[in-house]
Write a protein that holds these residues in place. Structure first.
Motif, PDB file in Angstrom:
ATOM      1  N   ASP A 116       0.841  -1.208   0.000  1.00 57.19           N
ATOM      2  CA  ASP A 116       0.000   0.000   0.000  1.00 57.19           C
ATOM      3  C   ASP A 116       0.874   1.256   0.000  1.00 57.19           C
ATOM      4  OD1 ASP A 116      -2.442  -1.359   0.038  1.00 57.19           O
ATOM      5  OD2 ASP A 116      -2.587  -1.333   2.226  1.00 57.19           O
ATOM      6  N   ASN A 117       1.951   1.225   0.777  1.00 57.08           N
ATOM      7  CA  ASN A 117       2.879   2.361   0.800  1.00 57.08           C
ATOM      8  C   ASN A 117       3.473   2.610  -0.583  1.00 57.08           C
ATOM      9  OD1 ASN A 117       4.375   1.589   4.080  1.00 57.08           O
ATOM     10  ND2 ASN A 117       2.435   2.571   3.548  1.00 57.08           N
ATOM     11  N   LEU A 118       3.826   1.527  -1.269  1.00 53.76           N
ATOM     12  CA  LEU A 118       4.384   1.664  -2.619  1.00 53.76           C
ATOM     13  C   LEU A 118       3.372   2.318  -3.549  1.00 53.76           C
ATOM     14  CD1 LEU A 118       6.265   1.184  -5.013  1.00 53.76           C
ATOM     15  CD2 LEU A 118       5.497  -1.211  -5.052  1.00 53.76           C
ATOM     16  N   ILE A 119       2.116   1.909  -3.463  1.00 52.53           N
ATOM     17  CA  ILE A 119       1.089   2.504  -4.323  1.00 52.53           C
ATOM     18  C   ILE A 119       0.951   3.994  -4.035  1.00 52.53           C
ATOM     19  CG2 ILE A 119      -1.365   2.497  -4.902  1.00 52.53           C
ATOM     20  CD1 ILE A 119       0.299   0.122  -6.007  1.00 52.53           C
ATOM     21  N   GLU A 120       1.009   4.379  -2.756  1.00 52.70           N
ATOM     22  CA  GLU A 120       0.947   5.798  -2.405  1.00 52.70           C
ATOM     23  C   GLU A 120       2.104   6.568  -3.047  1.00 52.70           C
ATOM     24  OE1 GLU A 120       0.903   5.940   1.837  1.00 52.70           O
ATOM     25  OE2 GLU A 120      -1.025   4.918   2.006  1.00 52.70           O
ATOM     26  N   ILE A 121       3.301   5.956  -3.015  1.00 44.92           N
ATOM     27  CA  ILE A 121       4.474   6.599  -3.630  1.00 44.92           C
ATOM     28  C   ILE A 121       4.285   6.711  -5.134  1.00 44.92           C
ATOM     29  CG2 ILE A 121       6.938   6.273  -4.122  1.00 44.92           C
ATOM     30  CD1 ILE A 121       7.121   4.929  -1.313  1.00 44.92           C
ATOM     31  N   LEU A 123       1.486   6.884  -6.764  1.00 45.64           N
ATOM     32  CA  LEU A 123       0.478   7.908  -7.053  1.00 45.64           C
ATOM     33  C   LEU A 123       1.067   9.316  -6.945  1.00 45.64           C
ATOM     34  CD1 LEU A 123      -2.617   6.375  -5.229  1.00 45.64           C
ATOM     35  CD2 LEU A 123      -2.371   6.720  -7.696  1.00 45.64           C
ATOM     36  N   LEU A 124       1.907   9.525  -5.958  1.00 43.49           N
ATOM     37  CA  LEU A 124       2.519  10.833  -5.771  1.00 43.49           C
ATOM     38  C   LEU A 124       3.485  11.170  -6.908  1.00 43.49           C
ATOM     39  CD1 LEU A 124       3.282  10.787  -1.938  1.00 43.49           C
ATOM     40  CD2 LEU A 124       1.753  12.382  -3.120  1.00 43.49           C
ATOM     41  N   LEU A 125       4.275  10.189  -7.316  1.00 43.45           N
ATOM     42  CA  LEU A 125       5.333  10.459  -8.289  1.00 43.45           C
ATOM     43  C   LEU A 125       4.935  10.191  -9.736  1.00 43.45           C
ATOM     44  CD1 LEU A 125       8.441   9.046  -6.369  1.00 43.45           C
ATOM     45  CD2 LEU A 125       7.716  11.422  -6.601  1.00 43.45           C
ATOM     46  N   GLU A 126       4.306   9.049  -9.993  1.00 44.91           N
ATOM     47  CA  GLU A 126       4.035   8.680 -11.388  1.00 44.91           C
ATOM     48  C   GLU A 126       3.007   9.582 -12.054  1.00 44.91           C
ATOM     49  OE1 GLU A 126       4.089   4.777 -13.371  1.00 44.91           O
ATOM     50  OE2 GLU A 126       4.231   3.964 -11.343  1.00 44.91           O
ATOM     51  N   CYS A 127       2.022  10.036 -11.297  1.00 42.26           N
ATOM     52  CA  CYS A 127       1.028  10.935 -11.896  1.00 42.26           C
ATOM     53  C   CYS A 127       1.694  12.247 -12.309  1.00 42.26           C
ATOM     54  CB  CYS A 127      -0.118  11.192 -10.923  1.00 42.26           C
ATOM     55  SG  CYS A 127      -1.050   9.697 -10.537  1.00 42.26           S
ATOM     56  N   ALA A 128       2.547  12.762 -11.449  1.00 45.11           N
ATOM     57  CA  ALA A 128       3.273  13.994 -11.778  1.00 45.11           C
ATOM     58  C   ALA A 128       4.216  13.769 -12.954  1.00 45.11           C
ATOM     59  CB  ALA A 128       4.057  14.487 -10.560  1.00 45.11           C
ATOM     60  N   MET A 129       4.839  12.605 -13.007  1.00 40.96           N
ATOM     61  CA  MET A 129       5.752  12.321 -14.114  1.00 40.96           C
ATOM     62  C   MET A 129       5.007  12.127 -15.423  1.00 40.96           C
ATOM     63  SD  MET A 129       8.950  10.116 -12.601  1.00 40.96           S
ATOM     64  CE  MET A 129       8.114   9.051 -11.440  1.00 40.96           C
ATOM     65  N   ALA A 130       3.802  11.544 -15.371  1.00 37.47           N
ATOM     66  CA  ALA A 130       2.995  11.412 -16.587  1.00 37.47           C
ATOM     67  C   ALA A 130       2.642  12.796 -17.124  1.00 37.47           C
ATOM     68  CB  ALA A 130       1.731  10.612 -16.302  1.00 37.47           C
ATOM     69  N   ALA A 184      14.106   6.402 -10.248  1.00 40.48           N
ATOM     70  CA  ALA A 184      14.959   5.498  -9.478  1.00 40.48           C
ATOM     71  C   ALA A 184      14.256   5.026  -8.208  1.00 40.48           C
ATOM     72  CB  ALA A 184      16.278   6.187  -9.129  1.00 40.48           C
ATOM     73  N   ILE A 185      13.537   5.921  -7.545  1.00 38.36           N
ATOM     74  CA  ILE A 185      12.814   5.556  -6.315  1.00 38.36           C
ATOM     75  C   ILE A 185      11.764   4.490  -6.618  1.00 38.36           C
ATOM     76  CG2 ILE A 185      11.171   6.390  -4.586  1.00 38.36           C
ATOM     77  CD1 ILE A 185      12.726   9.085  -4.674  1.00 38.36           C
ATOM     78  N   ILE A 186      10.953   4.744  -7.640  1.00 34.68           N
ATOM     79  CA  ILE A 186       9.888   3.789  -7.966  1.00 34.68           C
ATOM     80  C   ILE A 186      10.459   2.459  -8.431  1.00 34.68           C
ATOM     81  CG2 ILE A 186       8.014   3.295  -9.596  1.00 34.68           C
ATOM     82  CD1 ILE A 186       7.247   6.249  -9.384  1.00 34.68           C
ATOM     83  N   ASN A 187      11.426   2.500  -9.337  1.00 34.38           N
ATOM     84  CA  ASN A 187      11.988   1.246  -9.842  1.00 34.38           C
ATOM     85  C   ASN A 187      12.708   0.465  -8.755  1.00 34.38           C
ATOM     86  OD1 ASN A 187      11.015   1.629 -12.405  1.00 34.38           O
ATOM     87  ND2 ASN A 187      12.902   2.487 -13.232  1.00 34.38           N
ATOM     88  N   GLY A 188      13.372   1.185  -7.851  1.00 32.65           N
ATOM     89  CA  GLY A 188      14.081   0.501  -6.775  1.00 32.65           C
ATOM     90  C   GLY A 188      13.129  -0.240  -5.845  1.00 32.65           C
ATOM     91  N   ILE A 189      12.026   0.399  -5.499  1.00 30.68           N
ATOM     92  CA  ILE A 189      11.061  -0.241  -4.597  1.00 30.68           C
ATOM     93  C   ILE A 189      10.228  -1.278  -5.347  1.00 30.68           C
ATOM     94  CG2 ILE A 189       9.119   0.145  -3.035  1.00 30.68           C
ATOM     95  CD1 ILE A 189      10.164   2.989  -2.592  1.00 30.68           C
TER      96      ILE A 189
END
Length: 257
Positions: A116-121, A123-130, A184-189
């Motif tokens: 769940d924590n990963l999904i929160e991360i 949502l915070l990062l991938e939406c902004a990156m999209a 890097a944060i998303i891929n690492g986790i």
């Protein structure tokens, strides 16, 4: 020393570990003991077995066990205390971004909370990156992204291959955004979460159809260079996909099975 191929068992862990003959003894013991500590076979505040017991348990030398202890201490998992031996540290001391610790976290009884924590991360990062990808994507990258999506269409009958292509598409969008640290944060986790059955789920053809529709919507928004819509579609995709994998419930807008 005994044959390093002989399996060793950590009490409380159901599967024995078999060590390779490639100089990976210390790494293998680190991975096994990390799993035992993180999954609370050895709870915080308790002592690890003595050096002599660990040598016998894993059929390795004292030199290997000392190297292992140093590595576990660097990860924040253990600390040596005078008169008490090697003590397991509280979770607050662990390096949660260490790849081996992360992998073990996702296999705890409460591993779903870390997913769940990963999904929160995400949502915070991938939406902004999209959104950022939509604003800065080149014509060449649009064609490449369309080609990736077309290849995914051909893979819809192969869940494993589609899943790999899915990860590649998300990685491409993150790369186009230019946010290298976020990627890097998303891929690492996520790289460690992918070892978890709960995170991957068991996608059916209907699931893949729904996922592919979501990817088409994301790609279309980015190709139109519509940042707001790209972010919305990415959020919808991540939220719906995880809700389905987490609960087993079919998304409300899924086609009939």
């Amino acid at each position: 020393m005994s044959d390093p191929q002989e399996p060793s068992v950590v009490p409380g862990l159901t599967r024995p570990i078999v060590f390779a003959r490639r100089g990976r003894l210390a790494e293998a013991v680190v991975e096994h003991l990390t799993m035992a500590i993180v999954t609370e076979v050895y709870p915080a505040g308790t002592s690890l077995p003595t050096e002599a017991v660990l040598c016998e348990m894993y059929k390795v030398s004292r030199t290997v066990i000392r190297e292992v202890s140093t590595t576990l201490a660097e990860k924040g998992l253990i600390v040596s205390q005078q008169g008490r031996g090697t003590i397991v540290q509280d979770k607050s001391h662990w390096n949660l971004l260490d790849s081996i610790v992360l992998r073990a976290l996702f296999h705890r009884d409460d591993g779903i909370s870390y997913l769940d924590n990963l999904i929160e991360i995400r949502l915070l990062l991938e939406c902004a990156m999209a959104a950022k990808a939509a604003a800065r994507i080149s014509d060449d990258d649009i064609e490449r992204m369309k080609s990736m999506l077309g290849n995914m269409e051909k893979l819809r009958g192969d869940p494993a291959a589609y899943s790999r292509a899915d990860v590649e598409l998300h990685n491409f969008i993150m790369a186009v955004s230019g946010n290298e640290l976020g990627r890097a944060i998303i891929n690492g986790i996520q790289g460690q979460a992918l070892t978890s059955r709960e995170y991957n789920g068991r996608p059916t053809p209907t699931d893949i159809t729904q996922t592919h529709r979501a990817h088409e919507a994301i790609v279309a928004a980015i190709c139109r260079r519509d940042s707001a819509e790209a972010a919305r579609e990415m959020r919808h995709h991540i939220e719906i996909s995880w809700h389905h994998r987490r609960t087993g419930e079919k998304p409300a807008d899924a086609p009939p099975a």
